[in-house]
Enzyme design. Structure first.
Site, PDB file in Angstrom:
ATOM      1  N   THR A 106     -10.386  -1.564   4.030  1.00 25.86           N
ATOM      2  CA  THR A 106     -11.093  -2.772   3.612  1.00 25.86           C
ATOM      3  C   THR A 106     -10.166  -3.838   3.032  1.00 25.86           C
ATOM      4  O   THR A 106     -10.596  -4.973   2.827  1.00 25.86           O
ATOM      5  CB  THR A 106     -12.142  -2.412   2.538  1.00 25.86           C
ATOM      6  OG1 THR A 106     -11.451  -1.740   1.471  1.00 25.86           O
ATOM      7  CG2 THR A 106     -13.219  -1.498   3.078  1.00 25.86           C
ATOM      8  N   LYS A 158      -2.744  11.413   1.860  1.00 24.28           N
ATOM      9  CA  LYS A 158      -3.078  12.602   2.670  1.00 24.28           C
ATOM     10  C   LYS A 158      -2.506  12.481   4.081  1.00 24.28           C
ATOM     11  O   LYS A 158      -1.978  13.442   4.628  1.00 24.28           O
ATOM     12  CB  LYS A 158      -4.604  12.782   2.743  1.00 24.28           C
ATOM     13  CG  LYS A 158      -5.233  13.097   1.394  1.00 24.28           C
ATOM     14  CD  LYS A 158      -6.737  13.177   1.491  1.00 24.28           C
ATOM     15  CE  LYS A 158      -7.397  11.853   1.766  1.00 24.28           C
ATOM     16  NZ  LYS A 158      -7.259  10.849   0.696  1.00 24.28           N
ATOM     17  N   GLY A 177      -8.832   5.930   5.582  1.00 26.72           N
ATOM     18  CA  GLY A 177      -7.722   5.110   6.061  1.00 26.72           C
ATOM     19  C   GLY A 177      -6.464   5.864   5.719  1.00 26.72           C
ATOM     20  O   GLY A 177      -6.086   5.921   4.551  1.00 26.72           O
ATOM     21  N   HIS A 178      -5.870   6.513   6.702  1.00 24.07           N
ATOM     22  CA  HIS A 178      -4.688   7.338   6.457  1.00 24.07           C
ATOM     23  C   HIS A 178      -3.476   6.665   7.086  1.00 24.07           C
ATOM     24  O   HIS A 178      -3.405   6.495   8.295  1.00 24.07           O
ATOM     25  CB  HIS A 178      -4.889   8.741   7.038  1.00 24.07           C
ATOM     26  CG  HIS A 178      -6.004   9.487   6.359  1.00 24.07           C
ATOM     27  ND1 HIS A 178      -6.413  10.735   6.734  1.00 24.07           N
ATOM     28  CD2 HIS A 178      -6.782   9.143   5.304  1.00 24.07           C
ATOM     29  CE1 HIS A 178      -7.403  11.126   5.937  1.00 24.07           C
ATOM     30  NE2 HIS A 178      -7.656  10.167   5.067  1.00 24.07           N
ATOM     31  N   LEU A 205       6.299   9.050  -5.972  1.00 22.07           N
ATOM     32  CA  LEU A 205       7.082   9.171  -7.202  1.00 22.07           C
ATOM     33  C   LEU A 205       7.957   7.935  -7.389  1.00 22.07           C
ATOM     34  O   LEU A 205       8.142   7.448  -8.504  1.00 22.07           O
ATOM     35  CB  LEU A 205       7.955  10.432  -7.137  1.00 22.07           C
ATOM     36  CG  LEU A 205       8.706  10.754  -8.429  1.00 22.07           C
ATOM     37  CD1 LEU A 205       7.740  11.193  -9.527  1.00 22.07           C
ATOM     38  CD2 LEU A 205       9.777  11.824  -8.209  1.00 22.07           C
ATOM     39  N   GLN A 235     -11.179  11.262   2.169  1.00 25.60           N
ATOM     40  CA  GLN A 235     -11.736  11.020   0.831  1.00 25.60           C
ATOM     41  C   GLN A 235     -11.103  12.024  -0.150  1.00 25.60           C
ATOM     42  O   GLN A 235      -9.986  12.438   0.075  1.00 25.60           O
ATOM     43  CB  GLN A 235     -13.277  11.105   0.820  1.00 25.60           C
ATOM     44  CG  GLN A 235     -13.949   9.956   1.548  1.00 25.60           C
ATOM     45  CD  GLN A 235     -13.849  10.028   3.045  1.00 25.60           C
ATOM     46  OE1 GLN A 235     -14.242  11.007   3.664  1.00 25.60           O
ATOM     47  NE2 GLN A 235     -13.323   8.998   3.665  1.00 25.60           N
ATOM     48  N   VAL A 275       9.124  10.248  -1.842  1.00 26.66           N
ATOM     49  CA  VAL A 275       9.771   9.172  -2.599  1.00 26.66           C
ATOM     50  C   VAL A 275       9.867   7.891  -1.775  1.00 26.66           C
ATOM     51  O   VAL A 275      10.766   7.076  -1.966  1.00 26.66           O
ATOM     52  CB  VAL A 275      11.178   9.611  -3.088  1.00 26.66           C
ATOM     53  CG1 VAL A 275      11.080  10.639  -4.198  1.00 26.66           C
ATOM     54  CG2 VAL A 275      12.022  10.170  -1.929  1.00 26.66           C
ATOM     55  N   ASP A 302      -6.878   8.066  -1.136  1.00 30.90           N
ATOM     56  CA  ASP A 302      -5.641   7.302  -0.959  1.00 30.90           C
ATOM     57  C   ASP A 302      -4.453   7.901  -1.701  1.00 30.90           C
ATOM     58  O   ASP A 302      -3.563   7.178  -2.156  1.00 30.90           O
ATOM     59  CB  ASP A 302      -5.844   5.829  -1.385  1.00 30.90           C
ATOM     60  CG  ASP A 302      -6.978   5.190  -0.621  1.00 30.90           C
ATOM     61  OD1 ASP A 302      -7.148   5.519   0.564  1.00 30.90           O
ATOM     62  OD2 ASP A 302      -7.710   4.377  -1.211  1.00 30.90           O
TER      63      ASP A 302
END
Ligand code: GDP
Ligand code: IMO
Ligand code: MG
Length: 429
Positions: free
Chosen positions: A301, A17, A41-42, A332, A224, A414, A14
């Site tokens: 989840t 990616k 989960g992207h 950031l 992952q 950002v 998380d």
């Protein structure tokens, strides 16, 4: 140098990616998932619209990119078609998707056994996503898995499922005291998937190698992350695959010489979802603030993510394992309202600085993070688009991070939107 790049998660997942892939995919011909499955989960935000991708590569949000699900992925056809249908309903083109004929198929018993295994572990549970990932890789390694090439062959699938389900039902009934699963129901459901799946299936190893030889630009999308790697992570609190850059060789059939740039995604602070050690975790108001400001809840989840300061020891380890050339630093902006920001630069064990991440979780639990403290910048960075315009304190933090990890800054984000990006180094891919 081959025109390929790998994007890897640097910590416990998380990191952003999907978002990093979305930025880099602009220049790609093909985007490839090479490990994991629908446990990923992207999240990508385009023009304020949020897309959550679990199995289909994040490159899908651009037209005219080939999206490949390679052999190293454990493939859940139910999730795949749910995703295709929901993308199509939102007007996203999904024609050019390829699924490896060698990918292993996730079946209903994998998901049920994942859940039952977790129940059985009790307090020692891993906190899996319950998507059947571990059990599907276990069947692969036990050499009883069903692959996509079997699924799309009616007779082969019917025969393999019959044999295997007898065994799986023994486990369900004798070990877990549950009802057996119906052969006919699974057969019918999966024959339906097979029918729809056939046009997507091909030998993705041949396809990708031909594309590389033809000079096409290929982006490998890690799922992952390093610390969840089955060998390199905080075992047993890990996933069942190899999310490091070497995973591309095995998970997509690409020789090591053909891997070009490696990009590590580093979140400006750290999170972890699921159980297991997390040395810089902040079980206090700081941690709560990071969770609230960063919206740190699982994409798959919905679980609250554990939060803490950035751990440069973990990032250095990721750099070593994957050969990270550049990092993209995400989120950031989440640190904008913190008066003080900490960066863990070393671990101490029994008063001594140590240079490795301890393999033993018992020892890892005893390490003390050594922090450097940075003054916050207390201003809004979300509208900044050039590195030189960042507040001096933000640059100090980022430059120290680059220094202690030995990784060059590539891109900084950002905000979740596609345009909220600062390119530090042009043309990293
Ligand atoms: P992944 O699994 O590594 O792709 O990361 P996730 O998508 O699970 O989690 C990252 C979350 O942060 C997503 O909800 C993104 O929309 C969001 N995000 C990504 N980059 C930024 C950023 O620079 N700032 C903010 N505020 N959110 C971001
Ligand atoms: P992305 O790609 C964060 C974690 C689970 C659990 C462990 C094992 O979105 O970064 P599994 O279902 O894989 O057997 O669970 O791994 N996990 C993730 N954590 N991000 C992910 O993916 C994850 N995929 C698995 O929470 O601790
Ligand atoms: Mg995620």
């Amino acid at each position: 140098m081959a025109k390929t790049a790998v994007v890897v998660g640097s910590s416990w997942g998380d990191e952003g990616k999907g978002r990093a892939i979305d930025e880099l995919a602009k220049n790609a011909d093909t985007v490839v998932r090479f490990s994991g499955g629908s446990n990923a989960g992207h999240c990508v935000v385009v023009d304020g619209e949020e897309y959550k991708l679990r199995l289909i590569p994040s490159g899908i949000l651009y037209p005219n990119k080939t999206c490949v699900i390679a052999n190293g992925v454990v493939f859940d056809p139910q999730v795949f078609f749910e995703e295709i249908d929901s993308l199509r309903a939102r007007g996203v083109e999904t024609a050019d998707i390829k699924v490896s004929n060698r990918a292993h198929v996730v079946l209903p018993y994998h998901k049920i056994i994942d859940e039952l295994n977790e129940e059985m572990r009790g307090a020692g549970k891993i906190g899996t996503t319950k998507r059947g990932i571990g059990p599907a890789y276990m069947d692969r390694d036990d050499r009883i898995g069903i692959r996509v090439c079997d699924l799309i062959d009616r007779e082969e699938f019917a025969a393999k499922l019959k044999d295997l389900l007898e065994y799986k039902n023994l486990i369900l009934t004798k070990v877990f005291n549950r009802e057996p699963l119906s052969y006919e129901e699974i057969l019918r459901e999966y024959e339906g998937y097979a029918e729809r799946l056939r046009p997507y299936v091909c030998d993705t190893i041949a396809l990708l190698n031909e594309q590389i030889d033809a000079g096409k630009k290929i982006l490998f999308e890690g799922a992952q992350a390093t610390m969840l790697d089955i060998d390199f992570g905080t075992y047993p609190y890990v996933t069942a695959s190899h999310p490091v850059s070497g995973g591309v060789c095995i998970g997509a059939g690409i020789a090591p010489q053909k891997i070009g740039t490696v990009i590590g995604v580093v979140k400006a602070y750290m999170t972890r979802v699921g159980e297991g050690p997390f040395p810089t975790e902040q079980l206090n108001e700081t941690g709560e603030k990071l969770r609230a400001v960063g919206h740190e809840f699982g994409t798959v989840t919905g679980r609250p993510r554990r939060t803490g300061w950035l751990d440069a020891c973990v990032i250095r380890y990721a750099a070593q394992l994957s050969g990270i050339d550049y990092m993209t630093v995400t989120k950031l902006d989440v640190l904008d309202s913190f008066d003080e920001i900490k960066l863990c630069v070393a671990y101490k064990l029994n008063g001594q600085i140590i240079n490795e991440i301890p393999a033993s979780l018992k020892i890892l639990a005893q390490v003390e993070p050594v922090y450097e403290t940075f003054a916050g910048w207390n201003c809004d960075t979300s509208k900044i688009r050039r590195y030189e315009d960042l507040p001096a304190n933000a640059k100090k933090y980022l430059e120290r991070l680059a220094e202690v990890t030995g990784i060059k800054l590539g891109i900084i984000s950002v905000g979740p939107n596609r345009d909220q990006t600062i390119v530090v180094e042009e043309n990293i891919f």
